[in-house]
Design a protein around this motif. Structure first.
Motif, PDB file in Angstrom:
ATOM      1  N   CYS A 199       1.368  20.755  30.517  1.00 18.98           N
ATOM      2  CA  CYS A 199       1.705  21.669  29.126  1.00 18.98           C
ATOM      3  C   CYS A 199       3.399  20.967  29.054  1.00 18.98           C
ATOM      4  O   CYS A 199       4.465  20.875  28.444  1.00 18.98           O
ATOM      5  CB  CYS A 199       2.063  22.644  29.482  1.00 18.98           C
ATOM      6  SG  CYS A 199       3.201  23.610  30.844  1.00 18.98           S
ATOM      7  N   ARG A 200       3.515  19.594  29.995  1.00 22.97           N
ATOM      8  CA  ARG A 200       4.696  18.512  29.652  1.00 22.97           C
ATOM      9  C   ARG A 200       5.719  18.070  28.611  1.00 22.97           C
ATOM     10  O   ARG A 200       4.347  17.427  27.807  1.00 22.97           O
ATOM     11  CB  ARG A 200       4.835  18.066  30.813  1.00 22.97           C
ATOM     12  CG  ARG A 200       5.907  16.376  31.392  1.00 22.97           C
ATOM     13  CD  ARG A 200       5.880  15.813  31.898  1.00 22.97           C
ATOM     14  NE  ARG A 200       5.162  15.592  33.416  1.00 22.97           N
ATOM     15  CZ  ARG A 200       6.500  15.318  33.576  1.00 22.97           C
ATOM     16  NH1 ARG A 200       7.178  15.245  33.938  1.00 22.97           N
ATOM     17  NH2 ARG A 200       6.329  15.976  35.941  1.00 22.97           N
ATOM     18  N   VAL A 201       6.103  17.876  28.040  1.00 19.31           N
ATOM     19  CA  VAL A 201       6.796  17.174  26.664  1.00 19.31           C
ATOM     20  C   VAL A 201       8.252  16.792  27.010  1.00 19.31           C
ATOM     21  O   VAL A 201       8.716  16.709  28.439  1.00 19.31           O
ATOM     22  CB  VAL A 201       6.806  18.361  25.637  1.00 19.31           C
ATOM     23  CG1 VAL A 201       5.532  19.846  25.670  1.00 19.31           C
ATOM     24  CG2 VAL A 201       8.428  19.731  26.645  1.00 19.31           C
ATOM     25  N   ASP A 202       8.503  15.956  26.224  1.00 17.29           N
ATOM     26  CA  ASP A 202       9.525  15.095  25.967  1.00 17.29           C
ATOM     27  C   ASP A 202      11.358  15.790  25.987  1.00 17.29           C
ATOM     28  O   ASP A 202      12.045  15.257  26.286  1.00 17.29           O
ATOM     29  CB  ASP A 202       9.394  13.789  25.510  1.00 17.29           C
ATOM     30  CG  ASP A 202       8.778  12.978  25.477  1.00 17.29           C
ATOM     31  OD1 ASP A 202       8.046  12.875  26.702  1.00 17.29           O
ATOM     32  OD2 ASP A 202       7.319  12.552  24.749  1.00 17.29           O
ATOM     33  N   ILE A 203      11.086  16.986  25.326  1.00 17.81           N
ATOM     34  CA  ILE A 203      12.326  17.521  24.857  1.00 17.81           C
ATOM     35  C   ILE A 203      12.484  18.436  25.542  1.00 17.81           C
ATOM     36  O   ILE A 203      11.758  19.335  26.957  1.00 17.81           O
ATOM     37  CB  ILE A 203      11.977  18.449  23.346  1.00 17.81           C
ATOM     38  CG1 ILE A 203      11.301  17.969  22.598  1.00 17.81           C
ATOM     39  CG2 ILE A 203      12.571  19.372  23.028  1.00 17.81           C
ATOM     40  CD1 ILE A 203      10.786  18.697  21.644  1.00 17.81           C
ATOM     41  N   GLY A 204      13.750  18.295  26.267  1.00 20.21           N
ATOM     42  CA  GLY A 204      14.002  19.854  27.292  1.00 20.21           C
ATOM     43  C   GLY A 204      15.781  18.924  28.087  1.00 20.21           C
ATOM     44  O   GLY A 204      16.529  17.963  27.327  1.00 20.21           O
ATOM     45  N   PHE A 205      15.801  19.408  29.023  1.00 20.05           N
ATOM     46  CA  PHE A 205      17.393  18.787  29.906  1.00 20.05           C
ATOM     47  C   PHE A 205      16.923  18.023  30.329  1.00 20.05           C
ATOM     48  O   PHE A 205      16.113  17.483  30.951  1.00 20.05           O
ATOM     49  CB  PHE A 205      17.265  19.407  30.735  1.00 20.05           C
ATOM     50  CG  PHE A 205      17.803  21.464  30.358  1.00 20.05           C
ATOM     51  CD1 PHE A 205      18.614  21.787  29.256  1.00 20.05           C
ATOM     52  CD2 PHE A 205      16.801  22.193  30.982  1.00 20.05           C
ATOM     53  CE1 PHE A 205      19.239  22.347  28.721  1.00 20.05           C
ATOM     54  CE2 PHE A 205      17.124  23.756  30.775  1.00 20.05           C
ATOM     55  CZ  PHE A 205      17.943  23.845  29.627  1.00 20.05           C
ATOM     56  N   GLN A 206      17.961  16.603  30.281  1.00 19.14           N
ATOM     57  CA  GLN A 206      17.841  15.236  31.007  1.00 19.14           C
ATOM     58  C   GLN A 206      18.350  15.296  32.245  1.00 19.14           C
ATOM     59  O   GLN A 206      19.744  16.214  32.466  1.00 19.14           O
ATOM     60  CB  GLN A 206      19.119  13.994  30.363  1.00 19.14           C
ATOM     61  CG  GLN A 206      18.753  13.902  28.991  1.00 19.14           C
ATOM     62  CD  GLN A 206      16.657  13.504  29.184  1.00 19.14           C
ATOM     63  OE1 GLN A 206      16.691  12.476  30.089  1.00 19.14           O
ATOM     64  NE2 GLN A 206      16.474  14.249  27.971  1.00 19.14           N
ATOM     65  N   PRO A 207      17.605  14.511  33.616  1.00 18.42           N
ATOM     66  CA  PRO A 207      18.728  14.989  34.961  1.00 18.42           C
ATOM     67  C   PRO A 207      20.748  15.274  34.805  1.00 18.42           C
ATOM     68  O   PRO A 207      21.157  15.509  35.432  1.00 18.42           O
ATOM     69  CB  PRO A 207      18.552  13.487  34.990  1.00 18.42           C
ATOM     70  CG  PRO A 207      17.399  13.250  34.930  1.00 18.42           C
ATOM     71  CD  PRO A 207      17.115  13.387  33.099  1.00 18.42           C
ATOM     72  N   GLU A 208      21.039  14.030  34.377  1.00 25.32           N
ATOM     73  CA  GLU A 208      22.181  13.878  33.894  1.00 25.32           C
ATOM     74  C   GLU A 208      22.936  15.315  33.736  1.00 25.32           C
ATOM     75  O   GLU A 208      24.288  15.730  33.579  1.00 25.32           O
ATOM     76  CB  GLU A 208      22.966  13.072  32.948  1.00 25.32           C
ATOM     77  CG  GLU A 208      22.893  12.898  31.471  1.00 25.32           C
ATOM     78  CD  GLU A 208      21.252  12.025  31.628  1.00 25.32           C
ATOM     79  OE1 GLU A 208      21.313  11.580  30.282  1.00 25.32           O
ATOM     80  OE2 GLU A 208      20.383  11.639  32.650  1.00 25.32           O
ATOM     81  N   GLU A 209      22.086  16.202  33.031  1.00 26.75           N
ATOM     82  CA  GLU A 209      22.964  17.415  32.237  1.00 26.75           C
ATOM     83  C   GLU A 209      22.456  18.533  33.528  1.00 26.75           C
ATOM     84  O   GLU A 209      23.017  19.854  33.257  1.00 26.75           O
ATOM     85  CB  GLU A 209      21.869  17.481  30.804  1.00 26.75           C
ATOM     86  CG  GLU A 209      21.671  17.087  29.709  1.00 26.75           C
ATOM     87  CD  GLU A 209      21.078  17.567  29.128  1.00 26.75           C
ATOM     88  OE1 GLU A 209      22.015  18.170  27.928  1.00 26.75           O
ATOM     89  OE2 GLU A 209      19.571  17.260  28.761  1.00 26.75           O
ATOM     90  N   LEU A 210      21.981  18.289  34.347  1.00 27.49           N
ATOM     91  CA  LEU A 210      21.134  19.546  35.376  1.00 27.49           C
ATOM     92  C   LEU A 210      22.668  20.355  36.400  1.00 27.49           C
ATOM     93  O   LEU A 210      23.509  19.124  36.924  1.00 27.49           O
ATOM     94  CB  LEU A 210      20.438  19.311  36.313  1.00 27.49           C
ATOM     95  CG  LEU A 210      19.330  18.689  35.136  1.00 27.49           C
ATOM     96  CD1 LEU A 210      17.595  18.807  36.843  1.00 27.49           C
ATOM     97  CD2 LEU A 210      18.636  20.074  35.094  1.00 27.49           C
TER      98      LEU A 210
END
Length: 261
Positions: A199-210
């Motif tokens: 169920c992986r999708v492209d929308i979400g958090f980027q690594p630099e946002e974590l």
């Protein structure tokens, strides 16, 4: 519905009423997590409350879950369920729930609520502790002036942030909402979670946002949070450590509402 006069006690629906609801979708998102959607009779809970649930797999056992949608006159319900280590009932709900199952819902209770006059709001969610906050966000979005809201969501690994796509869409739609994703480990583990991969999708958090660290540690970096209403929900240990950190850094206890499970 009754509410303690000082607004600090649990909200409860009077009477033993039980409402049926039918599963219309069970969406497995992780090895240990599923989202269950149901339609049934209207359940008169308040956004942010939890309810007791009985399932056909375990008709004599009760689990308390948080609806992830505000009350719906057409009877729509959504629950986010994660396996509790050693908990065979929660494991069965994640793995065995099927479309057509009839659940019994009763006894709404809890005191996670947003004050009518709130202008600044902090939400701190660990894992599926996000569910009641999702219901509250949708509810306060109907206000003429929703409070400026910062939602901290935490997990051990990036893939534990199971609702990253939904949260990204919400943040784009709601200009008063800011999402702060927090992870203990910035890299996912080596073992493969087939449900996550499917169920992986492209929308979400980027690594630099974590933001790395525990929720308590990250909240500490923001200093005293003494001008906002603060809600905390998640695992009992996380809730306890986060509330203790908030108080230690100068947040008045009376500004904090919290529930652990």
């Amino acid at each position: 519905m009754t509410l303690d006069p000082d607004q600090t006690g649990p909200i409860r629906i009077d009477g033993p009423t039980e409402w049926p609801a039918t599963v219309v979708g069970a969406h497995r998102l992780r090895e240990d997590l599923t989202v269950v959607r149901l339609i049934g009779e209207f359940v008169p809970f308040a956004p942010g409350q939890s309810v007791e649930v009985r399932t056909p797999q375990h008709p004599n056992m009760v689990r308390r879950l948080y609806p992830a949608l505000p009350p719906s006159l057409d009877g729509k319900l959504e629950f986010h369920i994660r396996t509790v280590p050693g908990g065979w009932c929660s494991g069965s709900m994640v793995a065995d729930t099927r479309t057509g199952d009839e659940w019994k819902i009763r006894n709404p209770a809890g005191w996670l609520a947003v004050a009518d006059n709130a202008t600044d709001l902090i939400m701190i969610a660990d894992g599926v502790g996000l569910a009641p906050f999702r219901a509250l966000l949708l509810d306060i979005s109907r206000r003429e002036q929703p409070p400026r809201t910062h939602l901290f969501v935490g997990g051990r690994f990036p893939r534990d942030l199971y609702a990253a796509d939904m949260l990204a869409l919400l943040a784009n739609e709601l200009p008063w909402l800011t999402i702060i994703p927090v992870v203990l480990d910035e890299q996912d583990p080596d073992w493969i979670d087939d449900w996550y991969e499917s169920c992986r999708v492209d929308i979400g958090f980027q690594p630099e946002e974590l933001m790395p660290g525990t929720l308590a540690e990250v909240v500490h970096r923001f200093g005293p949070l003494d001008l906002q209403q603060i809600l905390v929900c998640g695992g009992a240990a996380m809730v306890q450590s986060t509330v203790e950190m908030l108080i230690a850094t100068g947040t008045p206890r009376e500004l904090i509402r919290y529930e652990g499970f």
